[in-house]
Motif scaffolding. Structure first.
Motif, PDB file in Angstrom:
ATOM      1  N   GLU A 160      35.428  67.590  49.590  1.00 29.68           N
ATOM      2  CA  GLU A 160      35.344  67.010  50.925  1.00 29.68           C
ATOM      3  C   GLU A 160      33.973  67.327  51.544  1.00 29.68           C
ATOM      4  O   GLU A 160      33.051  67.692  50.844  1.00 29.68           O
ATOM      5  N   ARG A 161      33.876  67.201  52.864  1.00 30.15           N
ATOM      6  CA  ARG A 161      32.570  67.259  53.513  1.00 30.15           C
ATOM      7  C   ARG A 161      32.018  68.681  53.650  1.00 30.15           C
ATOM      8  O   ARG A 161      32.755  69.608  53.959  1.00 30.15           O
ATOM      9  N   GLU A 171      32.509  70.253  57.145  1.00 29.16           N
ATOM     10  CA  GLU A 171      33.819  70.816  57.478  1.00 29.16           C
ATOM     11  C   GLU A 171      33.893  72.284  57.078  1.00 29.16           C
ATOM     12  O   GLU A 171      34.581  73.076  57.721  1.00 29.16           O
ATOM     13  N   THR A 201      42.448  66.959  57.811  1.00 26.43           N
ATOM     14  CA  THR A 201      41.625  68.167  57.847  1.00 26.43           C
ATOM     15  C   THR A 201      41.894  68.975  59.107  1.00 26.43           C
ATOM     16  O   THR A 201      41.937  70.205  59.064  1.00 26.43           O
ATOM     17  N   ARG A 240      33.922  61.766  64.398  1.00 22.63           N
ATOM     18  CA  ARG A 240      34.653  63.024  64.231  1.00 22.63           C
ATOM     19  C   ARG A 240      33.896  64.212  64.764  1.00 22.63           C
ATOM     20  O   ARG A 240      34.447  65.282  64.893  1.00 22.63           O
ATOM     21  N   ASP A 250      42.268  70.886  50.563  1.00 21.06           N
ATOM     22  CA  ASP A 250      41.815  69.626  51.181  1.00 21.06           C
ATOM     23  C   ASP A 250      40.634  69.114  50.366  1.00 21.06           C
ATOM     24  O   ASP A 250      39.570  69.712  50.430  1.00 21.06           O
TER      25      ASP A 250
HETATM   26 MG   LIG Z   1      39.577  65.370  55.933  1.00 21.74          MG
END
Ligand SMILES: [Mg+2]
Ligand SMILES: Nc1ncnc2c1ncn2[C@@H]1O[C@H](COP(=O)(O)OP(=O)(O)OP(=O)(O)O)[C@@H](O)[C@H]1O
Lengths: 593, 476
Positions: free
Chosen positions: A267-268, A271, A245, B350, A335
């Motif tokens: 995905e998240r 993000e 990412t 992260r 992604d």
């Molecule tokens: Mg990722």
């Protein structure tokens, strides 16, 4: 979303997760959009058999039962294309998430119908053609300054060739007619600034060309070692936490494309928030304008309905093609494509199709190939034969980081660049954790001329030499592992020192450091030049009898290591380092003599 | 009156098939009345014409095809919400088991929730001080993050989680966290450890507990984390509370999911796990976070024991693909009595980059952790080499790194359950340990910070360095 034709209805006979089966669906076509139940959930027909239609539903199906109606729309799943796309954030089927939040608050409720493009907003349309002009598909009709970074070109839609009867100038909404064209076959078309295009069909162009210019990204390991061409394809596979990412975000930030389409596929949520908060603040290194002004976001996060995740990559790539058609260089990041493949697997499982490897449908490879094939450098439709390019970079998330994963394998068969992320490197915090030994780019040859002309005559040679040192290092390390460092000759130890410097001082790049996050090609060249300059001088000195340990501890090494943190406009100081190296070597030579 | 069906035609594992039904909805809640009069609850997994496939939470033991009766309730599974939930203990399906008074809900909410619009999220960026150096210094947790603990059976993950729950604070703010605790298939002793710890510290007053024990019905576990999140969302986004959700053990949850999938004869994905495991876990984990315009937040710490300590097993693997990092516990460190036994290199937060730095922790934080990591990694490498070739084969610099890594484990990672370190203490300790290196080795740290901080910790610098260099030039 699409035109309605509600008289035609079917009846639900089965609900299993995102899959609904309805009977009484005769007359329906594959990939038509339907509205499921009176909650009007959006779905798409993915299998037809007799009057039974299997429908993947883009919203949660909880509470939906047998006997409820299904309404046909007669339209395929399409996106709206026109001014207003840039700076938008859409879900997988192009519903604007910002508008949805305004309407219903923080959670996405079901059955919301919102147009993708704002219907009220007026755009200043500046005509670039005149009444009486004869035009063909793809010709420029007019322009809209959509953001400070993007001039949105209004083109003659595919399939229309004729004479302009009337063309407007001034402020219009996306639905108002700005131009009337009389087609050669006698039909008349009232054109607005908006058009629709079915997402599963690629948009037409005249001719495909081989990429020959590098898509520079400001990421040293990518640009110098494994470049992707403008219009090319690349993949970033790697285990969780290895940096996929971050690579994708870095590309979205710094790639020298005119338009960025970023697809967050399964995905998240955070993000996407990260992009939304950061991009308006970040400045485009070329224009100084906020990066958001060239960006379109598609966000179908992992907690959002799985079928819409399947559609999201098509929604994104169709929007990207639309900008490519204007003659722009567009870069698409997806992604992660693994989540897309998993969505296919889930739907396929519900359809009880024959599974292939690891439960993925047998057509996985075909779908992946079709997706990446939509990338390319092309001659666009239109009489000016302008060139557009669409580069596609997909992240792949193989289970356990295992590259034998079917999605990785299907991807590697089609893409031309492989950026291999390794958890071993990530654990050492060597970022980007791209393995220099297993990654590859098949564009090196295509863009070599470009590099020699635009960056430096010897850029490709520097790269080859650095690569050779890194490969030698890997072999030497084997030896060290078996018999220890003392077994190495001084020359070998210098090789280790030089390759260490390439790794730590060049390849390693901190995405979160204000200067290090982006390096221009010019600075990349200078950095690598300095590192190799040191190697050459040191080799010379070694041959003249200077002990390797002296070289290994020269303080100038620390200065070289800090070159990456020198601002872009201080690049001269990097070159000046070479004089200092010469001086330092001269000093040790004098000492040795 | 809801219609009662006595048309169960098939019972298999946790599933029953009911035929000749009408108007049944997907995901609808079901009540089964056994011949004994006992009521079980279930959920519709699939409707196909007049057949409904139902998953029974409490298991199918005792259900028969002739006398058992089935009712479809026309709604999803709900949890009654009230501030009175604080301090209470519920079973895995949200029924009180602490003999306390009945809870009169303010309202009821479907436990599946609705997906949070990514556009409505606010980025987690407030540093949480856990008092554990290996977390605060190197894998910083922020408010609204989801950070799992990957552990193995027999490792002290519960103690680490309890320590975090006990010590977590946000700097400069005196607010404490409310804890929502979801237990899935853990033993009585493990559950009791948490409950006693919460009692001892008084945290129980601000805790909501959902407990499904090892001998409770397995399928019930599928509802437990959703119960926990429904309560957490209520507390965080309606009642402005900062919530810490602890879920343990996610491995048991996944096993229950697998059991249902097997009973449905679904085609498995990798290593026998259902192909939708990622999506299922994501709909749980992604409920953590912050929402724009809301004061509260949900920070999630799921705990899972890795089957055979294997990080590539689908459960930790897919979890890692969803969460924002992971804290990994490891057996070798545990054996060395390092407490907490956090394996620093493969652990990762992260979101740390957004939660540290000036005004959050300290300006030098990022550089110090980069340097500590690099140094520890190199030390570990040197250790591997030393195992094969003997320490004598190492270069002097590598010997320095080797020594560093041992001290780092002993003093930085290990601190014991009762020690609560401030972030200043953690950062200073980092500098102290790094000060054994010559300045030129500290490449990841900006000059200005070296000037400002290193001097404070570097003893006899002038004496040490030239000596070192001389020593390195001499041999060859
Ligand atoms: Mg990722
Ligand atoms: N270039 C970089 N510079 C600094 N840190 C990095 C870099 N690349 C990755 N990281 C670190 O690694 C972490 C994980 O990276 P990232 O989120 O990109 O992983 P991922 O491969 O996308 O994982 P997942 O598959 O779980 O989504 C980041 O949060 C960051 O801390």
């Amino acid at each position: 979303m699409n035109g309605e034709a509600r008289e035609r209805t079917g009846t639900i006979v089965k609900v299993a997760g995102p899959l609904v089966v309805a009977e009484g669906m005769s007359g329906a076509r594959m990939f038509d959009v339907v509205k499921v139940s009176d909650k009007r959930l959006i779905g798409e027909i993915i299998e037809l058999s007799g009057d039974l239609a299997s429908i993947q539903v883009y919203e949660e199906t909880g509470g939906i039962g047998t006997g409820e109606p299904v309404y046909q729309t007669g339209q395929p799943l399409s996106v709206e294309l026109g001014p207003g796309l840039i700076e938008s954030i859409y879900d997988g089927i192009q519903r604007p998430l910002d508008v949805i939040r305004e309407m219903v608050g923080e959670s996405i409720t079901r059955g919301i119908e919102v147009p993708a493009l704002n219907r009220e907003k007026k755009w200043a349309f500046e005509p670039k053609a005149a009444a009486g002009d004869s035009v063909v598909e793809g010709d420029l009709l007019g322009e809209v300054q959509e953001t400070t970074l993007v001039i949105h070109k209004i083109l003659v839609p595919p399939g229309i060739n004729g004479t302009i009867e009337r063309i407007e100038s001034g402020e219009f909404t996306v639905e108002e007619t700005v131009c009337v064209i009389k087609n050669d076959d006698g039909t008349t078309h009232d054109l607005s600034m908006m058009q629709r295009w079915p997402v599963r069909k690629s948009r037409p162009y005249k001719e495909k060309l081989a990429p020959h210019i590098a898509l520079t990204t400001g990421q040293r390991v990518l640009d110098t070692f494994f470049p992707v061409g403008k219009g090319g394809t690349a993949c970033v596979p790697g285990p969780f936490g290895s940096g996929k990412t971050v690579v994708q975000h870095q590309l979205a930030k710094w790639a020298d494309a005119e338009i960025i389409v970023y697809i967050g596929c399964g995905e998240r949520g955070n993000e996407m928030t990260d992009v939304l908060l950061e991009f308006p603040e970040l400045k485009d290194p070329r224009s100084g304008d906020p990066l958001m002004r060239r960006t379109v976001l598609i966000a179908n996060t992992s907690n959002m309905p799985v079928a819409a995740r399947e559609a999201s990559v098509y929604t994104g790539i169709t929007i990207a093609e639309y900008f490519r058609d204007m003659g722009y260089s567009v870069a698409v990041m997806a992604d992660s494509t693994s989540r897309w493949a998993e969505a296919m697997r889930e739907i396929s499982g519900r359809l009880e199709e024959m599974p292939g490897e690891e439960g993925y449908p047998a057509y996985l490879g075909a779908k992946v190939a079709e997706f990446y094939e939509r990338a390319g450098r092309v001659t666009c439709l239109g009489s000016d034969s302008r060139e557009g390019a669409m580069s596609v970079i997909g992240a792949v998330s193989p289970p356990g980081g295992d590259l034998s994963d079917p999605v990785v394998q299907a991807t590697l068969r089609v893409v031309k660049v492989f950026w291999s992320l390794e958890d071993k490197l990530a654990y050492k915090r060597h970022f980007p954790a791209i393995s220099w030994l297993t990654s590859y780019s098949l564009y090196l040859e295509n863009i070599e001329t470009y590099l020699r002309e635009e960056v430096a005559e010897d850029m490709p040679d520097l790269r080859s030499e650095a690569m050779r040192l890194l490969e030698e290092e890997a072999e030497l390390e084997e030896i060290v592992r078996l018999v220890g460092i003392d077994a190495l000759s001084p020359a070998d130890r210098l090789t280790l020192e030089a390759s260490r410097s390439i790794r730590e001082d060049f390849l390693h790049q901190n995405a979160f450091h204000e200067v290090d996050t982006y390096t221009s090609m010019e600075k990349q060249y200078k950095m690598l030049h300095v590192i190799l300059h040191f190697y050459h001088r040191a080799k010379d000195a070694l041959e003249k009898g200077v002990p390797i340990t002296t070289i290994e501890t020269l303080p100038i090494r620390e200065r070289i290591a800090r070159a990456k943190y020198m601002a872009e406009d201080a690049a001269d100081q990097i070159v000046a380092l070479e004089d200092e190296i010469d001086k330092a070597i001269k000093d040790v030579l004098a000492e040795a003599a | 009156m809801l219609k009662e069906y006595s048309t169960i035609t098939k019972i298999s594992g946790p599933l029953i098939l009911v035929e000749e039904v009408e108007g049944v909805k997907y995901e609808e809640i079901v009540e089964v009345k056994l011949p004994t009069g006992e009521i079980r609850r279930g959920r519709v997994l699939e409707v196909d014409r007049d057949k409904a496939l139902v998953q029974i939470f409490e298991g199918t033991t005792g259900i028969d095809v002739t006398k058992s009766k089935v009712k479809f309730l026309g709604k999803g599974i709900e949890l009654g919400l009230s501030m009175d939930m604080l301090g209470r203990v519920f079973d895995g399906l949200g029924r009180p088991i602490d003999k306390g008074p009945k809870i009169i809900p303010e309202r009821r909410a479907d436990i599946n929730g609705a997906p949070l619009n990514p556009y409505a999220r606010d980025y987690p960026n407030e540093f949480i001080q856990t008092g554990i150096s290996a977390i605060d210094g190197l894998n910083t947790l922020v408010r609204g993050q989801k950070l799992p603990i990957f552990s193995g059976s027999g490792l002290p993950h519960n103690r680490v989680a309890a320590q975090i729950a006990r010590q977590a604070t946000v700097l400069g703010k005196e607010e404490t966290f409310a804890v929502v605790f979801g237990a899935m298939g853990i033993t009585f002793e493990e559950a009791d450890f948490f409950i006693s710890d919460f009692r001892r510290t008084g945290a129980i007053e601000r805790a909501v507990l959902f407990i499904n024990l090892a001998d409770d019905p397995a399928v019930e576990r599928l509802a437990t984390p959703r119960m926990a999140f429904t309560a957490a969302e209520y507390l965080a986004f309606e009642k402005d509370t900062h919530v810490l959700v602890i879920l343990t053990d996610m491995t048991n949850y996944c096993e229950a999911l697998r059991q249902v999938s097997a009973a449905r004869k679904e085609i498995p994905g990798r290593r026998g796990d259902p192909g939708y495991l990622y999506t299922d876990l994501a709909t749980v984990y992604e409920r953590a976070g912050r929402v724009m315009g809301k004061k509260g937040s949900i920070t999630l710490i799921p705990i899972l024991t890795m089957p055979e300590d294997d990080k590539t097993h689908p459960i930790p693997d897919l979890t890692g693909y969803i969460t924002e990092g992971q804290v990994i516990l490891t057996r070798p460190l545990h054996r060395k009595k390092v407490s907490p036994p956090i394996d620093v290199l493969p652990s990762l937060s992260r979101l740390k980059d957004k939660g540290i730095g000036p005004e959050k922790t300290r300006e030098d934080h990022a550089d110090v952790f980069n340097q500590l990591f690099a140094a520890y990694a190199r030390g570990k490498e040197a250790q591997e080499l030393a195992v094969i070739l003997g320490e004598a084969a190492l270069s002097d610099t590598d010997k320095l790194y080797l020594k560093f890594s041992a001290v780092f484990e002993e003093r930085y990672v290990s601190q014991g359950e009762e020690e609560n370190r401030t972030i200043e203490q953690t950062l200073d300790l980092g500098w102290e340990l790094l000060s054994v290196f010559p300045r030129a080795e500290l490449k990841r740290i900006r000059e200005e910070y070296l000037d400002k901080y290193l001097t404070r910790f570097k003893k006899e610098e002038t004496a040490a360095e030239p000596e070192k260099e001389a020593e390195m030039v001499a041999p060859t």
